[in-house]
Design an enzyme around this catalytic site. Structure first.
Site, PDB file in Angstrom:
ATOM      1  N   GLY A   7       3.965   2.864 -91.600  1.00 53.92           N
ATOM      2  CA  GLY A   7       3.224   4.116 -91.462  1.00 53.92           C
ATOM      3  C   GLY A   7       2.204   4.224 -92.583  1.00 53.92           C
ATOM      4  O   GLY A   7       2.530   3.986 -93.747  1.00 53.92           O
ATOM      5  N   GLY A   9      -0.047   7.077 -92.965  1.00 54.02           N
ATOM      6  CA  GLY A   9      -0.616   8.420 -92.850  1.00 54.02           C
ATOM      7  C   GLY A   9      -0.780   9.041 -94.225  1.00 54.02           C
ATOM      8  O   GLY A   9      -1.106   8.344 -95.196  1.00 54.02           O
ATOM      9  N   SER A  10      -0.514  10.345 -94.340  1.00 54.31           N
ATOM     10  CA  SER A  10      -0.710  11.060 -95.619  1.00 54.31           C
ATOM     11  C   SER A  10       0.067  10.391 -96.746  1.00 54.31           C
ATOM     12  O   SER A  10      -0.478  10.119 -97.814  1.00 54.31           O
ATOM     13  CB  SER A  10      -0.208  12.498 -95.519  1.00 54.31           C
ATOM     14  OG  SER A  10      -0.850  13.163 -94.505  1.00 54.31           O
ATOM     15  N   LYS A 202      16.347  19.912 -95.074  1.00 52.31           N
ATOM     16  CA  LYS A 202      16.469  19.717 -96.525  1.00 52.31           C
ATOM     17  C   LYS A 202      17.756  20.366 -97.058  1.00 52.31           C
ATOM     18  O   LYS A 202      18.419  19.813 -97.943  1.00 52.31           O
ATOM     19  CB  LYS A 202      15.239  20.279 -97.218  1.00 52.31           C
ATOM     20  CG  LYS A 202      13.971  19.475 -96.887  1.00 52.31           C
ATOM     21  CD  LYS A 202      12.709  20.243 -97.240  1.00 52.31           C
ATOM     22  CE  LYS A 202      11.455  19.422 -96.952  1.00 52.31           C
ATOM     23  NZ  LYS A 202      10.227  20.229 -97.026  1.00 52.31           N
ATOM     24  N   GLY A 304       2.437  16.866-100.011  1.00 49.62           N
ATOM     25  CA  GLY A 304       1.149  16.256-100.337  1.00 49.62           C
ATOM     26  C   GLY A 304       1.330  14.751-100.451  1.00 49.62           C
ATOM     27  O   GLY A 304       2.378  14.270-100.888  1.00 49.62           O
TER      28      GLY A 304
HETATM   29  N1  LIG Z   1       3.152  14.876 -95.985  1.00 49.83           N
HETATM   30  C1  LIG Z   1       3.987  15.358 -96.874  1.00 49.83           C
HETATM   31  O1  LIG Z   1       3.619  16.155 -97.721  1.00 49.83           O
HETATM   32  C2  LIG Z   1       5.435  14.932 -96.866  1.00 49.83           C
HETATM   33  C3  LIG Z   1       6.280  15.391 -97.883  1.00 49.83           C
HETATM   34  C4  LIG Z   1       7.619  14.963 -97.907  1.00 49.83           C
HETATM   35  C5  LIG Z   1       8.064  14.104 -96.916  1.00 49.83           C
HETATM   36  N2  LIG Z   1       7.215  13.691 -95.922  1.00 49.83           N
HETATM   37  C6  LIG Z   1       7.749  12.786 -94.898  1.00 49.83           C
HETATM   38  O2  LIG Z   1       7.050  11.561 -94.949  1.00 49.83           O
HETATM   39  C7  LIG Z   1       6.982  10.989 -93.663  1.00 49.83           C
HETATM   40  C8  LIG Z   1       5.530  10.718 -93.314  1.00 49.83           C
HETATM   41  O3  LIG Z   1       4.808  11.924 -93.344  1.00 49.83           O
HETATM   42  P1  LIG Z   1       3.222  11.965 -93.336  1.00 49.83           P
HETATM   43  O4  LIG Z   1       2.840  13.331 -93.737  1.00 49.83           O
HETATM   44  O5  LIG Z   1       2.657  10.809 -94.045  1.00 49.83           O
HETATM   45  O6  LIG Z   1       2.957  11.829 -91.759  1.00 49.83           O
HETATM   46  P2  LIG Z   1       1.645  11.288 -91.060  1.00 49.83           P
HETATM   47  O7  LIG Z   1       1.702  11.769 -89.655  1.00 49.83           O
HETATM   48  O8  LIG Z   1       0.438  11.592 -91.870  1.00 49.83           O
HETATM   49  O9  LIG Z   1       1.859   9.709 -91.086  1.00 49.83           O
HETATM   50  C9  LIG Z   1       2.736   9.007 -90.253  1.00 49.83           C
HETATM   51  C10 LIG Z   1       2.018   7.756 -89.808  1.00 49.83           C
HETATM   52  O10 LIG Z   1       2.909   6.904 -89.124  1.00 49.83           O
HETATM   53  C11 LIG Z   1       2.204   6.285 -88.083  1.00 49.83           C
HETATM   54  N3  LIG Z   1       3.134   5.770 -87.072  1.00 49.83           N
HETATM   55  C12 LIG Z   1       3.788   6.435 -86.111  1.00 49.83           C
HETATM   56  N4  LIG Z   1       4.555   5.607 -85.383  1.00 49.83           N
HETATM   57  C13 LIG Z   1       4.386   4.373 -85.911  1.00 49.83           C
HETATM   58  C14 LIG Z   1       4.928   3.104 -85.605  1.00 49.83           C
HETATM   59  N5  LIG Z   1       5.782   2.928 -84.609  1.00 49.83           N
HETATM   60  N6  LIG Z   1       4.535   2.048 -86.364  1.00 49.83           N
HETATM   61  C15 LIG Z   1       3.668   2.225 -87.373  1.00 49.83           C
HETATM   62  N7  LIG Z   1       3.121   3.410 -87.708  1.00 49.83           N
HETATM   63  C16 LIG Z   1       3.490   4.465 -86.976  1.00 49.83           C
HETATM   64  C17 LIG Z   1       1.265   7.359 -87.560  1.00 49.83           C
HETATM   65  O11 LIG Z   1       0.169   6.784 -86.859  1.00 49.83           O
HETATM   66  C18 LIG Z   1       0.852   8.029 -88.871  1.00 49.83           C
HETATM   67  O12 LIG Z   1      -0.325   7.457 -89.408  1.00 49.83           O
HETATM   68  C19 LIG Z   1       7.679  11.987 -92.725  1.00 49.83           C
HETATM   69  O13 LIG Z   1       9.029  11.616 -92.584  1.00 49.83           O
HETATM   70  C20 LIG Z   1       7.589  13.291 -93.485  1.00 49.83           C
HETATM   71  O14 LIG Z   1       8.605  14.204 -93.155  1.00 49.83           O
HETATM   72  C21 LIG Z   1       5.927  14.085 -95.888  1.00 49.83           C
HETATM   73  N1  LIG Z   2       5.821  20.698 -94.231  1.00 44.70           N
HETATM   74  C1  LIG Z   2       6.525  20.644 -95.475  1.00 44.70           C
HETATM   75  C2  LIG Z   2       6.149  19.465 -96.308  1.00 44.70           C
HETATM   76  C3  LIG Z   2       6.910  18.253 -96.006  1.00 44.70           C
HETATM   77  O1  LIG Z   2       8.274  18.453 -96.182  1.00 44.70           O
HETATM   78  C4  LIG Z   2       6.229  21.875 -96.303  1.00 44.70           C
HETATM   79  O2  LIG Z   2       5.462  22.756 -95.889  1.00 44.70           O
HETATM   80  O3  LIG Z   2       6.773  21.978 -97.388  1.00 44.70           O
END
Ligand SMILES: NC(=O)c1ccc[n+]([C@@H]2O[C@H](COP(=O)([O-])OP(=O)(O)OC[C@H]3O[C@@H](n4cnc5c(N)ncnc54)[C@H](O)[C@@H]3O)[C@@H](O)[C@H]2O)c1
Ligand SMILES: N[C@@H](CCO)C(=O)O
Ligand code: NA
Length: 430
Positions: A7, A9-10, A202, A304
């Protein structure tokens, strides 16, 4: 140490950036070179926040986690599947795993912990709760010799931003949500955040670690913030409180004398003097109470890309060091094997606002309704007169079941026009 990232993404893009930018430093800290072996994405040509070196991108996550040369896998795809299958395949293939996936750990953590133990590999997930804030490691390691009795957390930034906006500007929920969406704090579909699902996942993880037992997301009582009104927020202010969406995990003794766990997520009034009241905007904090340490608070950015990647990299360095030392960190600790108490047995206090007819005897009828269900009143006052008359009651501690019965009783009283606000009061408010 060869690292595969699933993955981009963010969070994933920031993990990749840090791995590339800090590879020398990471190598020095780990004691061996740390090299990016591959990044699994859904589409090769998508726009990303990081430039991934030629040849490292793949759409075949399954093949990447099974590669013989991959030592560490970072799962930042999110959701249940294919994340779970990929993590299991990685562990079975001999890799250690870091994940940020609260939904998966809260729903099916034991499957992953068991697989890690069987494979004699590490499975770490510090980023899953409160992003960058170190809280799982303190619960698992720093407090391993203490007895934690309570964990109170603001673990969702989106809802904290919305409630903070409502508190500072007097806005209603919808207006505050719109602003959160415009500023990028809330998603277009905010359900997981505003309905409390994210916080409940959580809470399950926190309760499991704090009390050495298994608590899953479905064990957590959950109420979101969509019903919180500007009036509730103003009522809280009147009694020196602020409304927060809390994740509450407590060790309790049930009516049969047996110890159990209570885990819940709901909006609550807490005193403005409580350390959690100072957590503003989208910040998170987790407040713990334990026998020897007393009260501790962990505060910081709970979400973030970069902050969350910091927690992921911390786990990565730890498990890379473990691998070099041919060891693993502590696995799941669930020896306490406690039951999860039903919400009805949870002891809380309530703030209740009731629209009443302003006539003789109303006050005593309302007081009697509380008394009949064994709920002691701490404070009762009338606001307004005539058609605007409102009674505001703050109760002493009672079980949730007693308080619910009292609410049903109140609604049946002829002189009660409407129970306009019911909210739990936490954090030792007077
Ligand atoms: N964004 C945050 O602030 C945050 C904070 C804490 C935890 N998280 C956790 O981190 C994880 C990722 O979150 P995120 O915000 O980066 O999500 P996101 O949607 O930005 O990124 C996820 C990425 O995974 C890719 N993806 C989906 N299926 C796939 C596959 N089969 N193979 C390869 N890539 C694939 C998507 O295209 C996407 O780019 C989640 O479990 C989320 O709960 C996020
Ligand atoms: N969506 C969550 C961030 C990821 O856990 C929040 O607003 O805190
Ligand atoms: Na964390």
């Amino acid at each position: 140490m060869k690292v595969a990232v699933l993955g981009c993404g963010s969070v994933g893009s920031q993990v990749v950036r840090l791995l590339l930018e800090q590879s020398d430093e990471l190598a020095a800290r780990v004691g061996a070179p740390v090299e990016l072996a591959g990044v699994a994405v859904r589409r090769l040509e998508a726009a990303r926040e990081v430039e991934v070196p030629e040849g490292l991108l793949t759409t075949d996550a399954d093949a990447l986690v099974r590669r013989d040369d991959v030592d560490l896998v970072v799962e930042v795809i999110g959701g249940i599947e294919p994340a779970r299958s990929l993590i299991l395949a990685a562990l079975e293939g001999g890799a250690s795993v870091v994940s940020a996936n609260k939904a998966l750990v809260a729903e099916d953590g034991p499957t992953l912990f068991d697989a890690a133990q069987k494979a004699e590999r590490d499975f770490y997930y510090e980023a899953a709760v409160a992003g960058a804030i170190p809280i799982l490691r303190p619960l698992r390691e720093s407090l391993a010799g203490d007895n934690v009795s309570r964990v109170l957390g603001i673990v969702n930034g989106t809802t904290n931003f919305i409630l903070d906006k409502m508190d500072t500007s007097g806005a209603g929920f919808e207006e505050a949500l719109e602003e959160a969406q415009e500023l990028g704090y809330a998603e277009a579909d905010p359900t997981a955040d505003v309905e409390g699902f994210d916080a409940a996942a959580k809470a399950a993880i926190l309760a499991s670690l704090a009390f050495h037992t298994r608590v899953s997301a479905s064990d957590v009582y959950r109420e979101g913030i969509t019903e919180v009104t500007a009036g509730d927020v103003a009522s809280a202010r009147d009694i020196g409180c602020v409304v927060k969406l809390l994740a509450l995990c407590e060790l309790r003794t049930g009516p049969d004398g047996e110890r159990g766990v209570s885990a819940r997520v709901h909006p609550a009034m807490i005193p403005r003097s409580h350390p959690l009241a100072s957590v503003r905007e989208a910040y998170n904090a987790v407040f713990t109470e334990s026998e020897a340490a007393g009260q501790l608070m962990f505060y910081g950015p709970g979400a973030g890309g970069a902050p969350t990647a910091s927690a992921v990299l911390g786990d990565l360095v730890t498990i890379a060091r473990n691998r070099l030392a041919h060891t693993t960190g502590a696995g799941e600790s669930a020896h306490a094997d406690l039951t999860v108490l039903p919400m009805g047995e949870t002891v809380t206090r309530y703030h209740v606002a009731i629209d009443v007819d302003d006539k003789v005897g109303v006050l005593s009828q309302v007081a009697m309704a509380f008394a009949e269900h064994g709920v002691s009143i701490q404070n009762l006052r009338q606001e307004g007169r005539g058609d605007d008359a409102q009674l505001v009651v703050v109760s002493h501690e009672a079980t949730d079941a007693q308080l619910r019965e009292t609410m049903q009783h109140l609604e049946q009283l002829e002189s009660v026009r409407e129970v306009t606000s019911v909210m739990r009061v936490e954090g030792g408010a007077e």
